[in-house]
Design an enzyme around this catalytic site. Sequence first.
Site, PDB file in Angstrom:
ATOM      1  N   PHE A 117     -20.481 -12.475  25.112  1.00 54.99           N
ATOM      2  CA  PHE A 117     -20.110 -11.192  24.525  1.00 54.99           C
ATOM      3  C   PHE A 117     -18.619 -11.100  24.202  1.00 54.99           C
ATOM      4  O   PHE A 117     -18.132 -10.042  23.791  1.00 54.99           O
ATOM      5  CB  PHE A 117     -20.593 -10.036  25.398  1.00 54.99           C
ATOM      6  CG  PHE A 117     -22.092 -10.006  25.512  1.00 54.99           C
ATOM      7  CD1 PHE A 117     -22.882 -10.218  24.393  1.00 54.99           C
ATOM      8  CD2 PHE A 117     -22.722  -9.819  26.723  1.00 54.99           C
ATOM      9  CE1 PHE A 117     -24.262 -10.231  24.475  1.00 54.99           C
ATOM     10  CE2 PHE A 117     -24.109  -9.826  26.820  1.00 54.99           C
ATOM     11  CZ  PHE A 117     -24.891 -10.030  25.699  1.00 54.99           C
TER      12      PHE A 117
ATOM     13  N   GLU B 177     -17.139  -3.884  25.096  1.00 54.94           N
ATOM     14  CA  GLU B 177     -16.291  -5.071  25.200  1.00 54.94           C
ATOM     15  C   GLU B 177     -15.081  -4.969  24.269  1.00 54.94           C
ATOM     16  O   GLU B 177     -13.973  -5.371  24.633  1.00 54.94           O
ATOM     17  CB  GLU B 177     -17.096  -6.331  24.855  1.00 54.94           C
ATOM     18  CG  GLU B 177     -18.280  -6.596  25.778  1.00 54.94           C
ATOM     19  CD  GLU B 177     -19.500  -5.752  25.455  1.00 54.94           C
ATOM     20  OE1 GLU B 177     -19.505  -5.059  24.413  1.00 54.94           O
ATOM     21  OE2 GLU B 177     -20.465  -5.772  26.250  1.00 54.94           O
TER      22      GLU B 177
ATOM     23  N   HIS C  98     -27.972 -14.712  25.434  1.00 57.15           N
ATOM     24  CA  HIS C  98     -26.944 -14.569  26.465  1.00 57.15           C
ATOM     25  C   HIS C  98     -26.229 -15.883  26.765  1.00 57.15           C
ATOM     26  O   HIS C  98     -25.281 -15.894  27.551  1.00 57.15           O
ATOM     27  CB  HIS C  98     -27.562 -14.011  27.749  1.00 57.15           C
ATOM     28  CG  HIS C  98     -27.849 -12.538  27.686  1.00 57.15           C
ATOM     29  ND1 HIS C  98     -28.577 -11.984  26.667  1.00 57.15           N
ATOM     30  CD2 HIS C  98     -27.477 -11.500  28.486  1.00 57.15           C
ATOM     31  CE1 HIS C  98     -28.666 -10.667  26.859  1.00 57.15           C
ATOM     32  NE2 HIS C  98     -28.003 -10.352  27.946  1.00 57.15           N
TER      33      HIS C  98
ATOM     34  N   ASP D  46      -9.329   6.643   7.509  1.00 63.83           N
ATOM     35  CA  ASP D  46     -10.794   6.697   7.500  1.00 63.83           C
ATOM     36  C   ASP D  46     -11.392   5.413   8.060  1.00 63.83           C
ATOM     37  O   ASP D  46     -12.397   5.441   8.773  1.00 63.83           O
ATOM     38  CB  ASP D  46     -11.293   6.924   6.069  1.00 63.83           C
ATOM     39  CG  ASP D  46     -10.929   8.307   5.558  1.00 63.83           C
ATOM     40  OD1 ASP D  46     -11.386   9.287   6.156  1.00 63.83           O
ATOM     41  OD2 ASP D  46     -10.177   8.385   4.569  1.00 63.83           O
TER      42      ASP D  46
ATOM     43  N   PRO E 133      -5.960  -4.777  11.213  1.00 66.67           N
ATOM     44  CA  PRO E 133      -7.406  -4.778  11.431  1.00 66.67           C
ATOM     45  C   PRO E 133      -7.801  -3.373  11.883  1.00 66.67           C
ATOM     46  O   PRO E 133      -7.309  -2.879  12.906  1.00 66.67           O
ATOM     47  CB  PRO E 133      -7.592  -5.822  12.549  1.00 66.67           C
ATOM     48  CG  PRO E 133      -6.349  -6.674  12.482  1.00 66.67           C
ATOM     49  CD  PRO E 133      -5.253  -5.733  12.073  1.00 66.67           C
ATOM     50  N   LEU E 134      -8.627  -2.723  11.121  1.00 65.89           N
ATOM     51  CA  LEU E 134      -8.802  -1.279  11.314  1.00 65.89           C
ATOM     52  C   LEU E 134      -9.475  -0.942  12.629  1.00 65.89           C
ATOM     53  O   LEU E 134     -10.308  -1.671  13.133  1.00 65.89           O
ATOM     54  CB  LEU E 134      -9.542  -0.691  10.116  1.00 65.89           C
ATOM     55  CG  LEU E 134      -8.731  -0.819   8.808  1.00 65.89           C
ATOM     56  CD1 LEU E 134      -9.543  -0.331   7.620  1.00 65.89           C
ATOM     57  CD2 LEU E 134      -7.419  -0.077   8.890  1.00 65.89           C
TER      58      LEU E 134
ATOM     59  N   HIS F 161      -3.907   3.140  -3.352  1.00 65.37           N
ATOM     60  CA  HIS F 161      -4.097   2.605  -1.997  1.00 65.37           C
ATOM     61  C   HIS F 161      -3.422   1.256  -1.791  1.00 65.37           C
ATOM     62  O   HIS F 161      -2.622   1.102  -0.881  1.00 65.37           O
ATOM     63  CB  HIS F 161      -5.595   2.470  -1.685  1.00 65.37           C
ATOM     64  CG  HIS F 161      -5.858   1.659  -0.454  1.00 65.37           C
ATOM     65  ND1 HIS F 161      -5.710   2.167   0.815  1.00 65.37           N
ATOM     66  CD2 HIS F 161      -6.221   0.343  -0.285  1.00 65.37           C
ATOM     67  CE1 HIS F 161      -5.974   1.219   1.705  1.00 65.37           C
ATOM     68  NE2 HIS F 161      -6.281   0.117   1.066  1.00 65.37           N
TER      69      HIS F 161
ATOM     70  N   HIS G  33     -20.854 -16.373  33.310  1.00 66.77           N
ATOM     71  CA  HIS G  33     -22.140 -16.764  32.723  1.00 66.77           C
ATOM     72  C   HIS G  33     -21.856 -17.614  31.482  1.00 66.77           C
ATOM     73  O   HIS G  33     -22.248 -17.294  30.371  1.00 66.77           O
ATOM     74  CB  HIS G  33     -22.980 -15.529  32.396  1.00 66.77           C
ATOM     75  CG  HIS G  33     -23.370 -14.751  33.634  1.00 66.77           C
ATOM     76  ND1 HIS G  33     -22.444 -14.203  34.492  1.00 66.77           N
ATOM     77  CD2 HIS G  33     -24.589 -14.434  34.168  1.00 66.77           C
ATOM     78  CE1 HIS G  33     -23.057 -13.588  35.497  1.00 66.77           C
ATOM     79  NE2 HIS G  33     -24.361 -13.719  35.328  1.00 66.77           N
TER      80      HIS G  33
ATOM     81  N   ILE H  55     -10.581   9.189   0.799  1.00 71.70           N
ATOM     82  CA  ILE H  55     -10.547   8.042  -0.111  1.00 71.70           C
ATOM     83  C   ILE H  55     -10.566   6.762   0.708  1.00 71.70           C
ATOM     84  O   ILE H  55      -9.831   6.633   1.685  1.00 71.70           O
ATOM     85  CB  ILE H  55      -9.243   8.062  -0.952  1.00 71.70           C
ATOM     86  CG1 ILE H  55      -9.260   9.185  -1.986  1.00 71.70           C
ATOM     87  CG2 ILE H  55      -8.999   6.718  -1.636  1.00 71.70           C
ATOM     88  CD1 ILE H  55     -10.173   8.959  -3.155  1.00 71.70           C
TER      89      ILE H  55
ATOM     90  N   ARG I 275     -22.109 -18.934  36.413  1.00 70.74           N
ATOM     91  CA  ARG I 275     -22.964 -18.063  37.220  1.00 70.74           C
ATOM     92  C   ARG I 275     -23.428 -18.818  38.467  1.00 70.74           C
ATOM     93  O   ARG I 275     -23.574 -18.246  39.535  1.00 70.74           O
ATOM     94  CB  ARG I 275     -24.190 -17.653  36.398  1.00 70.74           C
ATOM     95  CG  ARG I 275     -25.164 -16.805  37.197  1.00 70.74           C
ATOM     96  CD  ARG I 275     -26.442 -16.498  36.403  1.00 70.74           C
ATOM     97  NE  ARG I 275     -27.311 -15.619  37.169  1.00 70.74           N
ATOM     98  CZ  ARG I 275     -28.616 -15.802  37.317  1.00 70.74           C
ATOM     99  NH1 ARG I 275     -29.243 -16.799  36.728  1.00 70.74           N
ATOM    100  NH2 ARG I 275     -29.327 -14.957  38.035  1.00 70.74           N
TER     101      ARG I 275
ATOM    102  N   ASP J  11     -31.904 -15.549  31.128  1.00 68.49           N
ATOM    103  CA  ASP J  11     -31.598 -14.528  30.121  1.00 68.49           C
ATOM    104  C   ASP J  11     -31.744 -15.048  28.694  1.00 68.49           C
ATOM    105  O   ASP J  11     -31.889 -14.268  27.753  1.00 68.49           O
ATOM    106  CB  ASP J  11     -30.203 -13.933  30.340  1.00 68.49           C
ATOM    107  CG  ASP J  11     -30.224 -12.749  31.318  1.00 68.49           C
ATOM    108  OD1 ASP J  11     -31.323 -12.226  31.586  1.00 68.49           O
ATOM    109  OD2 ASP J  11     -29.157 -12.368  31.800  1.00 68.49           O
TER     110      ASP J  11
ATOM    111  N   HIS K  53       0.833  -1.202   0.000  1.00 64.27           N
ATOM    112  CA  HIS K  53       0.000   0.000   0.000  1.00 64.27           C
ATOM    113  C   HIS K  53       0.869   1.254   0.000  1.00 64.27           C
ATOM    114  O   HIS K  53       1.248   1.740   1.069  1.00 64.27           O
ATOM    115  CB  HIS K  53      -0.905   0.001   1.231  1.00 64.27           C
ATOM    116  CG  HIS K  53      -1.799  -1.197   1.329  1.00 64.27           C
ATOM    117  ND1 HIS K  53      -1.352  -2.434   1.732  1.00 64.27           N
ATOM    118  CD2 HIS K  53      -3.125  -1.350   1.070  1.00 64.27           C
ATOM    119  CE1 HIS K  53      -2.357  -3.298   1.721  1.00 64.27           C
ATOM    120  NE2 HIS K  53      -3.449  -2.677   1.321  1.00 64.27           N
TER     121      HIS K  53
END
Lengths: 663, 663
Positions: free
Chosen positions: B424, B398, B460, B147, B110-111, B251, B448, B179, B507, B456, B20
């Site tokens: 999560f 997270e 969950h 960006d 990884p952006l 790019h 959990h 761009i 839990r 939940d 790039h």
Amino acid sequence: MANAIRFLAMDAVQKANSGHPGMPMGMADAVTVLFHRFLNIDPSRPDWPDRDRFVLSAGHGSMLLYAVHHLLGFADMPIEELQAFRQLGSRTAGHPEYGHALGIETTTGPLGQGISTAVGMALAEEMVAARFGRSLCDHYTYVVAGDGCLQEGISHEAIDLAGHLKLGKLIVLWDDNEISIDGATSLSTSMNQLERFRAAGWDAEAVDGHDCEAVAAAIAKARLSDMPSLIACRTRIGKGAATMEGSHKTHGAALGDKEIAATREKLGWHHPPFFVPGDIKSAWEGIAARGRAKRAEWEGRLAAASCREQYEQAITRSAGEDLAKALATFREEHQRKATKVATRQASQMVLEVINGATELTIGGSADLTGSNLTMTSQTQPIARGSFTGRYIHYGIREHGMAAAMNGLSLHGPFVPYGGTFLVFSDYARGALRLSALMQQRVIYVLTHDSIGLGEDGPTHQPVEHLAMLRATPNLNVFRPADIVETAECWEIALSDERTPSVLALSRQALPMLRTGSDSSNRSAKGAYVLRGADGRRDVTLIATGSEVEIAVAASNRLAEGGVHAAVVSMPCWEKFESQDEGYRRDTLGTAPRIAIEAAGRLGWDRWIGESGRFIGMSGFGASAPAGELYTHFGITAENVVSAALALIGSRPRGETHQQLEEA
Amino acid sequence: MANAIRFLAMDAVQKANSGHPGMPMGMADAVTVLFHRFLNIDPSRPDWPDRDRFVLSAGHGSMLLYAVHHLLGFADMPIEELQAFRQLGSRTAGHPEYGHALGIETTTGPLGQGISTAVGMALAEEMVAARFGRSLCDHYTYVVAGDGCLQEGISHEAIDLAGHLKLGKLIVLWDDNEISIDGATSLSTSMNQLERFRAAGWDAEAVDGHDCEAVAAAIAKARLSDMPSLIACRTRIGKGAATMEGSHKTHGAALGDKEIAATREKLGWHHPPFFVPGDIKSAWEGIAARGRAKRAEWEGRLAAASCREQYEQAITRSAGEDLAKALATFREEHQRKATKVATRQASQMVLEVINGATELTIGGSADLTGSNLTMTSQTQPIARGSFTGRYIHYGIREHGMAAAMNGLSLHGPFVPYGGTFLVFSDYARGALRLSALMQQRVIYVLTHDSIGLGEDGPTHQPVEHLAMLRATPNLNVFRPADIVETAECWEIALSDERTPSVLALSRQALPMLRTGSDSSNRSAKGAYVLRGADGRRDVTLIATGSEVEIAVAASNRLAEGGVHAAVVSMPCWEKFESQDEGYRRDTLGTAPRIAIEAAGRLGWDRWIGESGRFIGMSGFGASAPAGELYTHFGITAENVVSAALALIGSRPRGETHQQLEEA
């Protein structure tokens, strides 16, 4: 009317001794205003296409939704369901689950998903209207979001996209109660949400969420705006509770009999648990009556519409026989030509056929259009004010893309597909899981599917992702080996109406491997014998995607040495698992097995057995040209041959083996 | 000086025919100003703790970083490394990889990860300064973001946290080139980034990114602000290119020999590829000299500091023998007492010991403190202006939490742990993968951990997550069965300095199962025989976490029927995999095997073999009390007994079996 929500929520959470009363109580006023003055839904036809969409993004407040559905008279939400809140087999799950009860527009609970899915719904509304006119499609998408929804990163992706596209009929009511689980939101955020939303091209204003006229005025104003709107409803969590109003203790636990009794006293609600007085019930049912009338008017307009036939055809969402024929022709042609292309390119060629046969597919990419090859001649991009197109530049927003695709699918009638690199499915996981849980036909085009992408290196090379996706219930994970399988996998993905699909596609070119004149969709069985071992089988080589070529090369070399190796191509584990045991046994065979996949081993032991071998990755990748990486990591025909010889070594073959090893 | 970056980037990408060039060329001016006027690093001591941190969040522009390192004279970045850009074994991977070359502060590509990790670094800077004073810690964290970084959702989580904590020494240079890969950013975003950052509590201003004095003035101003700062550098991608400047074609691909030759002409750079004139090289090396001097000054201050000993002890990051002893005592005590608690609660009890023995651990949670139980008596929260604490309210973020933990660990000397629900981990995947790839000791407290969380419901309840995490290379996935194993797993997590860990915790309460007086850390082997089968083994029951209790109950019932069942507790697959084959064989045994885990099957076939059985989940969960769910999904001692009897049925046992089945 609002107190009916409050007490149903308190009573149900108390009975279950589990759940979240604080949010339903805090937002009862604003939601009552929304339903009473504005929302058009018809409980007797909950799937009426032009209904307003109501999305409870703060899904933990599920009792708010169930209470409203009960009060509106949804047939599947009698008081017994509320009494069975959070119990096995009830429709009233802990969080609203799409498909569990009528009128639940989307599954929420994982924070930020609702608001982001709603962006897809609001977008679908514009796209349907652009196709069939405002007389057939003219509804709002309302969202109730909490602090968590606005803190989660996915909300940023969603509101930027919504503002950019000027989705003016998207209206978000933010439950601005300044409380999250750990305590005051000031523990963790200083965001000026109004300014934030304005920066994204939204209208935003704050109102007292317990002042019904102020809420009504704000909603009325938002409906007139050509921008999406945020209404910050300043509320007190657990509003109305005798002593606990405003406390984070109302968030996620039952209030207790004593507090509830005191609250009954305070609010003058002299009724037993789960009882709603007739006049209040009637007032709620009046909302349903208005919705019913609106629906009847809409049906009248549909009956008179010149595009009625196209509309009705669209909403059945069937691509029809044309597509099947076109794809069969496509496969035959490329089998004949032995077309050698990357499967990402094959996918684009297949999409050209698909997008020509149906207008329901909506393409897109998270800013990797030229890499994912998700655009075809039919897919003009949409833009603000111009929604007839069929392609969405989702921006660098994998998570927002996945959620928007869920919304497009849930709203209907569209079949969305969207691209990114396989490794960045990581970023989309939260919403991808919901595609599977909600049984939505959303198709993920995930290219650059292994170390075969080469120089971009470990951050871009998926190693664990095939296993991660295969571990996810109700998700087809396809990894086609050539252009024929790519067409087959696309066909299955489109026909599985209740299962999302992933297509893991190569960056690098792959030869056409399918021989034989059988024109059936062999990928539909998940795995099949691509190269038979003539007469007997000494070893079975199982591979997917770009590694099938390696397995075939190895089998050819083994054949030269007199070893009969069958090659099993396994483009879809899930489909193979659902075959009968006989087919599975015949396909895998009883000879020793070797699996070859440029990914981690996890899961492969199921197919190779205890004495099998796995040739693939055991750690992260590296940055180098693809060919060198395959050699470096030992994913080569040579290693497959060696492994095969070692495995079957117990059956002496003398010279033949020696010759091979020396070769 | 900036043109040196440009040509090194053009030449290296051209030689690799991959990479790039556009970003390094566009940001060459601004980055040159940053290094020339402000940045303090010492290439001869790249790990000098008080260096400024430079994070290339737009990691695809890696040649910018490699070029700068070469120009500054990093010993491991000779011109040959630039010539080997993106080749196997070089230090110049496609994206900057932490640990591949000196001075790479974090892996990017990884952006959004770089900017979010930088928030953790800037936070660590404040925390070290709060502990040891500004004379020992007083540096800036500079970020170059594109960006994509600002569009990704994680950036929202990161900038909200940074603004909230007023991390004034964090300065982000945004490469505002309008761009992205698909074309103009106006295809997908209309965000007013300056207003967005201001809404988050940042200073934000825009400058011409090619006007060196303007960039310098903006950086100087940002350094004085007590808020984090965004400097929007308006640039042209591929700046300087003869004909392609401003085009998205610069790019992600080599410019071509012709364009590069024309660019040499245009910019008056009459040098062969990879050649930098001596005067320019000298100017860059002057930057290094300044850094060297700053480092020497700092060493002088350290030598004179009264807290020198504590400081040096801290940066070695060793918890020492005290902790080992304290944990051994803890284990003995609770084994004796047979303490029955949820493993999340056990974890909190262990943390009370750990946080008392070392001051390096920094706790936190994504707004689930009371559920994850990550707070102890020692962990006062930090807040803006007050950084002596040891607990971070990360908010409902997270992904941002995981990235910030990476930054805390990379900056040092802290050992961060942070909590959320296991399900999560989906949201945190992007950053969690980088913990593993960068070999950072970051500890994820994921409570959990199964349907055992109960009401939940499916959104969950993790089903696929253990498999997903186990599939990830270089990640310890612990699922302890009781309080003793929880303490053991924490101990391993802390001692594995180059591997992040996940603790999957229940839990629900779990009994203490560890019998015997062996005080060694049995979890360290990953799996072990918890209950031997006296004399002979008829069947082996393998389980993890909350299902070990079920396995033990089943083994007791089987014993009543005369069936000898061994129970293997398997808290960590990765550790078990690394044992020698003999130990693995002895542990698993040769009798038929049954695995019990309230999660998906994927991966278990490796341990149970072809004839084994798996008792667990085959799809998503449901909403109901935990006990009912275990029965509903058949994860019960009764089913284990039945499966065991069926498995060993081929060995006739007559009455005994019948009695069991009737029981």
